[in-house]
Design a protein around this motif. Structure first.
Motif, PDB file in Angstrom:
ATOM      1  N   SER A 116     -43.806 -11.084  46.682  1.00  0.00           N
ATOM      2  CA  SER A 116     -44.862 -11.579  47.446  1.00  0.00           C
ATOM      3  C   SER A 116     -44.483 -13.035  48.155  1.00  0.00           C
ATOM      4  CB  SER A 116     -46.091 -11.518  46.656  1.00  0.00           C
ATOM      5  OG  SER A 116     -46.776 -10.298  46.239  1.00  0.00           O
ATOM      6  N   GLY A 130     -39.745  -5.381  53.898  1.00  0.00           N
ATOM      7  CA  GLY A 130     -41.105  -5.113  54.538  1.00  0.00           C
ATOM      8  C   GLY A 130     -40.856  -3.987  55.770  1.00  0.00           C
ATOM      9  N   VAL A 176     -48.658 -10.309  56.621  1.00  0.00           N
ATOM     10  CA  VAL A 176     -48.550 -10.009  55.067  1.00  0.00           C
ATOM     11  C   VAL A 176     -49.219  -8.709  54.765  1.00  0.00           C
ATOM     12  CG1 VAL A 176     -48.934 -10.914  52.665  1.00  0.00           C
ATOM     13  CG2 VAL A 176     -47.871 -12.419  54.308  1.00  0.00           C
ATOM     14  N   ALA A 177     -48.704  -7.956  54.184  1.00  0.00           N
ATOM     15  CA  ALA A 177     -49.236  -6.717  53.380  1.00  0.00           C
ATOM     16  C   ALA A 177     -49.538  -6.732  52.015  1.00  0.00           C
ATOM     17  CB  ALA A 177     -48.603  -5.418  53.976  1.00  0.00           C
ATOM     18  N   SER A 178     -50.599  -6.239  51.640  1.00  0.00           N
ATOM     19  CA  SER A 178     -50.998  -6.025  50.443  1.00  0.00           C
ATOM     20  C   SER A 178     -51.975  -4.999  49.952  1.00  0.00           C
ATOM     21  CB  SER A 178     -51.610  -7.387  49.731  1.00  0.00           C
ATOM     22  OG  SER A 178     -51.766  -7.308  48.182  1.00  0.00           O
ATOM     23  N   ALA A 207     -48.059  -3.313  49.556  1.00  0.00           N
ATOM     24  CA  ALA A 207     -47.130  -3.568  50.443  1.00  0.00           C
ATOM     25  C   ALA A 207     -46.320  -2.464  50.737  1.00  0.00           C
ATOM     26  CB  ALA A 207     -46.124  -4.786  50.268  1.00  0.00           C
TER      27      ALA A 207
END
Length: 384
Positions: free
Chosen positions: A152, A125, A172-174, A176
């Motif tokens: 994920s 991350g 959380v990144a999306s 990412a």
């Protein structure tokens, strides 16, 4: 005489992408031609129509403080973006302009959590997540993800970790960073709903929205009113150096964030806010820039496996995250040697994953297409 020492909170790990950038810049100062693939910085300038707005406003000769939460024109434009892109009504009252997404994360952590609270992130991350969390006196819980879940976080994994160590938040990144992988709308919905059920504050990093190649991105706002969304004009809108971003907040956190922001930042830069409010009108220009990224992505996906790299699925963002186990067991040393001998700058995986990062590295494809192709040629020659 006592020796002045830095605080304990300052003892975070260095941001390797910026360390590589520093080394690359020193090479350029010596006259070397460096190909930059280490930072996710768009290589394209602002579209002319957006730049003209900035130039006209700057000619007024006056720039000052604004409301801490941003000027009305910018908040109206952002609200319109959610209506046009997702069909969602997002009240301007919940929108908060920030000095880049970095300030957004600071404000989210400060307003959402107390000292010592545990906040989970995924590994690999973005390293600044970990560093900001630790600097602010929170406990960072890193959850390893891998190919079995398409890199994920899943509700099942989150629930297991929450049982073992009570979490107050998850980020959380999306799409990412560094993997470029995305969560499907159903997967995002499941994770958001799990957080609501468990009483975990969900922070959604959506700064790479607009940069999706394999599927359409979705916002957490569709599934809950309790999440914090952080977004930015740095990536899709090519405004990295303008330091302007935004948050969408639960109603209960609007005033707390405002109080903190008034003291930490006063307000985001006025010129950047005015310019950003015009960026939404230049979608046609930005889609042309995105098409260049897509072509660059294709070049790397076609050539890196032939050179011995194992690539992770790249659904969006600006990066290829590549396994280097066939070439080295030390991605940091490998990237340093690559920079010194080929003048191609990339980021070692140890920036993003403390336990497995030595097996990976990240290539940014945000630059000029000719530079991407030249970088591949240099690497082919170097590795042959």
């Amino acid at each position: 005489m006592s020796v002045l020492m830095g605080s304990k909170r300052s003892e975070v790990l260095p941001f390797q992408a910026m360390e590589v950038l520093n080394a690359a810049n020193r090479l350029e100062q010596r006259g070397e031609h460096v190909l930059h693939m280490e930072v996710g910085q768009p290589g394209s300038p602002l579209p002319d129509q957006v730049l003209r707005v900035a130039q006209d406003y700057l000619s007024s000769g006056r720039l000052g403080y604004t409301e801490a939460h941003g000027i009305p024109a910018l908040k109206k434009s952002i609200s319109g973006y959610y209506q046009q892109t997702f069909g969602l009504e997002v009240p301007e009252s919940r929108i908060f302009a920030t000095t880049g997404s970095s300030a957004g994360f600071n404000l989210a952590f400060l307003a959402g959590f107390d000292h010592g609270d545990r906040v989970a992130i995924t590994s690999p991350g973005y390293p600044a997540y970990r560093n900001i969390i630790e600097v602010l006196g929170l406990e960072c819980v890193e959850i390893e993800v891998g190919p079995e879940t398409r890199w994920s976080l899943t509700p099942e994994i989150l629930e297991r970790v929450h049982r073992e160590t009570q979490l107050k938040g998850v980020l959380v990144a999306s799409p990412a960073n560094p993997t470029g992988t995305m969560m499907s709308p159903d997967a995002l919905k499941g994770l958001v709903e799990a957080c609501d059920e468990l009483g975990i504050l969900f922070i959604s990093d959506e700064i790479y929205h607009g940069l999706a190649y394999e599927m359409k991105e979705e916002t957490a706002l569709r599934f809950t009113q309790n999440s914090i969304v952080v977004n930015s004009f740095s990536k899709y809108y090519c405004m990295t150096g303008w330091r302007i971003g935004w948050m969408v907040l639960p109603e209960a956190l609007v005033r707390p964030v405002e109080r903190i922001a008034q003291s930490l930042y006063i307000s985001p830069p006025e010129l950047a806010q005015v310019t950003a409010s015009a960026a939404f009108e230049a979608v046609e220009d930005y889609e042309k820039i995105k098409a260049n990224y897509a072509a660059n992505r294709r070049v790397l996906l076609d050539h890196l496996p032939k050179l011995g790299f194992d690539v992770v699925p790249v659904d969006g963002a600006l990066y290829v995250y590549a396994g280097v186990s066939k070439l080295t067991n030390d991605s940091l040393g490998f990237c340093q040697k690559m920079l010194a001998e080929t003048h191609v700058a990339t980021t070692p995986g140890v920036d993003f994953d403390l336990s497995r990062g030595h097996q990976y590295m990240r290539f940014s494809f945000a630059g000029d297409q000719a530079d991407i192709k030249l970088a591949v040629e240099r690497l082919e020659h170097w590795l042959s």
